[in-house]
Design a protein around this motif. Sequence first.
Motif, PDB file in Angstrom:
ATOM      1  N   LEU A 183       0.829  -1.200   0.000  1.00 22.02           N
ATOM      2  CA  LEU A 183       0.000   0.000   0.000  1.00 22.02           C
ATOM      3  C   LEU A 183       0.864   1.250   0.000  1.00 22.02           C
ATOM      4  O   LEU A 183       0.568   2.226  -0.699  1.00 22.02           O
ATOM      5  CB  LEU A 183      -0.928  -0.004   1.217  1.00 22.02           C
ATOM      6  CG  LEU A 183      -1.894   1.177   1.345  1.00 22.02           C
ATOM      7  CD1 LEU A 183      -2.792   1.284   0.112  1.00 22.02           C
ATOM      8  CD2 LEU A 183      -2.742   1.053   2.609  1.00 22.02           C
ATOM      9  N   GLY A 184       1.956   1.249   0.768  1.00 19.09           N
ATOM     10  CA  GLY A 184       2.848   2.401   0.802  1.00 19.09           C
ATOM     11  C   GLY A 184       3.498   2.671  -0.538  1.00 19.09           C
ATOM     12  O   GLY A 184       3.615   3.832  -0.966  1.00 19.09           O
ATOM     13  N   VAL A 185       3.918   1.620  -1.243  1.00 18.48           N
ATOM     14  CA  VAL A 185       4.528   1.783  -2.566  1.00 18.48           C
ATOM     15  C   VAL A 185       3.516   2.334  -3.563  1.00 18.48           C
ATOM     16  O   VAL A 185       3.810   3.249  -4.336  1.00 18.48           O
ATOM     17  CB  VAL A 185       5.087   0.434  -3.065  1.00 18.48           C
ATOM     18  CG1 VAL A 185       5.502   0.543  -4.535  1.00 18.48           C
ATOM     19  CG2 VAL A 185       6.281   0.008  -2.227  1.00 18.48           C
ATOM     20  N   LEU A 186       2.294   1.788  -3.547  1.00 16.44           N
ATOM     21  CA  LEU A 186       1.254   2.270  -4.465  1.00 16.44           C
ATOM     22  C   LEU A 186       0.908   3.729  -4.186  1.00 16.44           C
ATOM     23  O   LEU A 186       0.687   4.511  -5.123  1.00 16.44           O
ATOM     24  CB  LEU A 186       0.006   1.401  -4.335  1.00 16.44           C
ATOM     25  CG  LEU A 186       0.122  -0.042  -4.844  1.00 16.44           C
ATOM     26  CD1 LEU A 186      -1.142  -0.829  -4.533  1.00 16.44           C
ATOM     27  CD2 LEU A 186       0.414  -0.064  -6.339  1.00 16.44           C
ATOM     28  N   MET A 187       0.866   4.100  -2.917  1.00 14.64           N
ATOM     29  CA  MET A 187       0.548   5.487  -2.577  1.00 14.64           C
ATOM     30  C   MET A 187       1.648   6.428  -3.053  1.00 14.64           C
ATOM     31  O   MET A 187       1.367   7.531  -3.544  1.00 14.64           O
ATOM     32  CB  MET A 187       0.360   5.622  -1.060  1.00 14.64           C
ATOM     33  CG  MET A 187      -0.871   4.934  -0.517  1.00 14.64           C
ATOM     34  SD  MET A 187      -0.931   4.978   1.297  1.00 14.64           S
ATOM     35  CE  MET A 187      -1.133   6.747   1.580  1.00 14.64           C
ATOM     36  N   ALA A 188       2.906   6.009  -2.912  1.00 18.21           N
ATOM     37  CA  ALA A 188       4.014   6.868  -3.315  1.00 18.21           C
ATOM     38  C   ALA A 188       4.129   6.980  -4.829  1.00 18.21           C
ATOM     39  O   ALA A 188       4.367   8.069  -5.369  1.00 18.21           O
ATOM     40  CB  ALA A 188       5.313   6.333  -2.729  1.00 18.21           C
ATOM     41  N   GLY A 221      -3.276   9.894  -6.854  1.00 12.01           N
ATOM     42  CA  GLY A 221      -4.191   9.031  -7.579  1.00 12.01           C
ATOM     43  C   GLY A 221      -5.111   8.255  -6.652  1.00 12.01           C
ATOM     44  O   GLY A 221      -5.240   8.552  -5.457  1.00 12.01           O
ATOM     45  N   PHE A 222      -5.735   7.215  -7.221  1.00 10.38           N
ATOM     46  CA  PHE A 222      -6.726   6.459  -6.467  1.00 10.38           C
ATOM     47  C   PHE A 222      -6.107   5.814  -5.233  1.00 10.38           C
ATOM     48  O   PHE A 222      -6.673   5.923  -4.124  1.00 10.38           O
ATOM     49  CB  PHE A 222      -7.353   5.384  -7.363  1.00 10.38           C
ATOM     50  CG  PHE A 222      -8.178   4.383  -6.596  1.00 10.38           C
ATOM     51  CD1 PHE A 222      -9.456   4.712  -6.148  1.00 10.38           C
ATOM     52  CD2 PHE A 222      -7.661   3.127  -6.287  1.00 10.38           C
ATOM     53  CE1 PHE A 222     -10.204   3.799  -5.422  1.00 10.38           C
ATOM     54  CE2 PHE A 222      -8.409   2.208  -5.567  1.00 10.38           C
ATOM     55  CZ  PHE A 222      -9.685   2.539  -5.138  1.00 10.38           C
ATOM     56  N   TRP A 223      -4.983   5.099  -5.410  1.00  5.81           N
ATOM     57  CA  TRP A 223      -4.400   4.369  -4.290  1.00  5.81           C
ATOM     58  C   TRP A 223      -3.904   5.316  -3.206  1.00  5.81           C
ATOM     59  O   TRP A 223      -3.950   4.985  -2.017  1.00  5.81           O
ATOM     60  CB  TRP A 223      -3.262   3.473  -4.772  1.00  5.81           C
ATOM     61  CG  TRP A 223      -3.744   2.248  -5.467  1.00  5.81           C
ATOM     62  CD1 TRP A 223      -3.644   1.942  -6.790  1.00  5.81           C
ATOM     63  CD2 TRP A 223      -4.455   1.160  -4.860  1.00  5.81           C
ATOM     64  NE1 TRP A 223      -4.238   0.732  -7.051  1.00  5.81           N
ATOM     65  CE2 TRP A 223      -4.741   0.230  -5.884  1.00  5.81           C
ATOM     66  CE3 TRP A 223      -4.873   0.876  -3.561  1.00  5.81           C
ATOM     67  CZ2 TRP A 223      -5.423  -0.962  -5.645  1.00  5.81           C
ATOM     68  CZ3 TRP A 223      -5.554  -0.303  -3.317  1.00  5.81           C
ATOM     69  CH2 TRP A 223      -5.829  -1.208  -4.342  1.00  5.81           C
ATOM     70  N   THR A 231      -4.715   7.144   2.080  1.00  6.71           N
ATOM     71  CA  THR A 231      -4.826   8.281   2.996  1.00  6.71           C
ATOM     72  C   THR A 231      -6.112   8.196   3.808  1.00  6.71           C
ATOM     73  O   THR A 231      -6.124   8.445   5.022  1.00  6.71           O
ATOM     74  CB  THR A 231      -4.787   9.599   2.218  1.00  6.71           C
ATOM     75  OG1 THR A 231      -3.554   9.689   1.487  1.00  6.71           O
ATOM     76  CG2 THR A 231      -4.901  10.786   3.159  1.00  6.71           C
ATOM     77  N   ALA A 232      -7.210   7.833   3.143  1.00  2.00           N
ATOM     78  CA  ALA A 232      -8.487   7.691   3.842  1.00  2.00           C
ATOM     79  C   ALA A 232      -8.408   6.582   4.888  1.00  2.00           C
ATOM     80  O   ALA A 232      -8.920   6.724   6.011  1.00  2.00           O
ATOM     81  CB  ALA A 232      -9.605   7.405   2.844  1.00  2.00           C
TER      82      ALA A 232
END
Length: 313
Positions: free
Chosen positions: A117-122, A127-129, A134-135
């Motif tokens: 999840l951290g990699v996708l967020m970065a 974007g969506f992830w 964040t939510a």
Amino acid sequence: MLWYCVKRLLRSLGSLCIIIVIVFCLLRLMPIEGYFPNYDKMSAQEIQNGLQKMGLTAPLYQQLFHFFGELLHGDLGVSNIYRVDYPIVRIIAQKAPVSIEFGLIAMAISLPLGLVLGVLMAKKKGGFWDQFGTAYIVFIEAVPIMLIYLFLQLYGTGVFHLGILYDSDKPATAILPVLSLALPSVSGYAMWLRRFMVDESNMEYIKFAKAKGVPNNAIWFRHVFRNAMVPLVQLIPGSLLLTIAGSIYVESLYSIPGMGGLLVDVIKRQDNTMVQALVIVFAALSIFGLLLGDILMAIVDPRISLTKKAVSR
């Protein structure tokens, strides 16, 4: 490296000694009922004789020195109420494997999910992830954790028909406690990895690599992710040990016979010596986790200087 480890070990032992002294002195202020299983039926003389036999009538500094001497021999004393005259070390030895099992399973779930999840967020910043992560992090941080545990128990038992209490003979009853331990940790790993990766991606060497035409995936995984994992590694041992120690509320909520539930039980029963021993054990685990994290971070990245004051904690 060796000298650094020795210094950090000595500092950790010093911190632990201070905690032991504080806990020991505070427990001596507790009512003496916590030292006798049948206090209401005892006469004043019997109570005085019992306190004298346990060494509780001696000056506080003598009691403290005696307690440290017992600790050096691995003796945490005996239980006075929970299991009368039974060695506390043996009680913990019976409870610890349960907490270790739940903690390791929860860690095996939370760490990979948090890193992904951290990699996708970065990578997908904005974007969506990133918005989804964040939510999720805000929800975990904002909502009282006990309320989250109650919702998991309520809907897990109602919708999925899972057992409300843990039963070692029914593996399915371990699902909800494991999820309760794992889900909050996912947000922590994702939040910190995202932060470290975003900071790393703004470094000059990353901009230089992009200008040279290095493939984007190579930049993210060979440089950004690898370097962002160095400070994150420092947090993992402490998180692991705290998870292994078991969530006090989770183990109590699902009636898990681990160390967390044991602490709640002995507090209710006012078993002073048991409370003292368990608080010291939890403190030792926390301090050892910080120590292990510092050493592990230096091992993962040998470029880190262990002698400069600028990086000392």
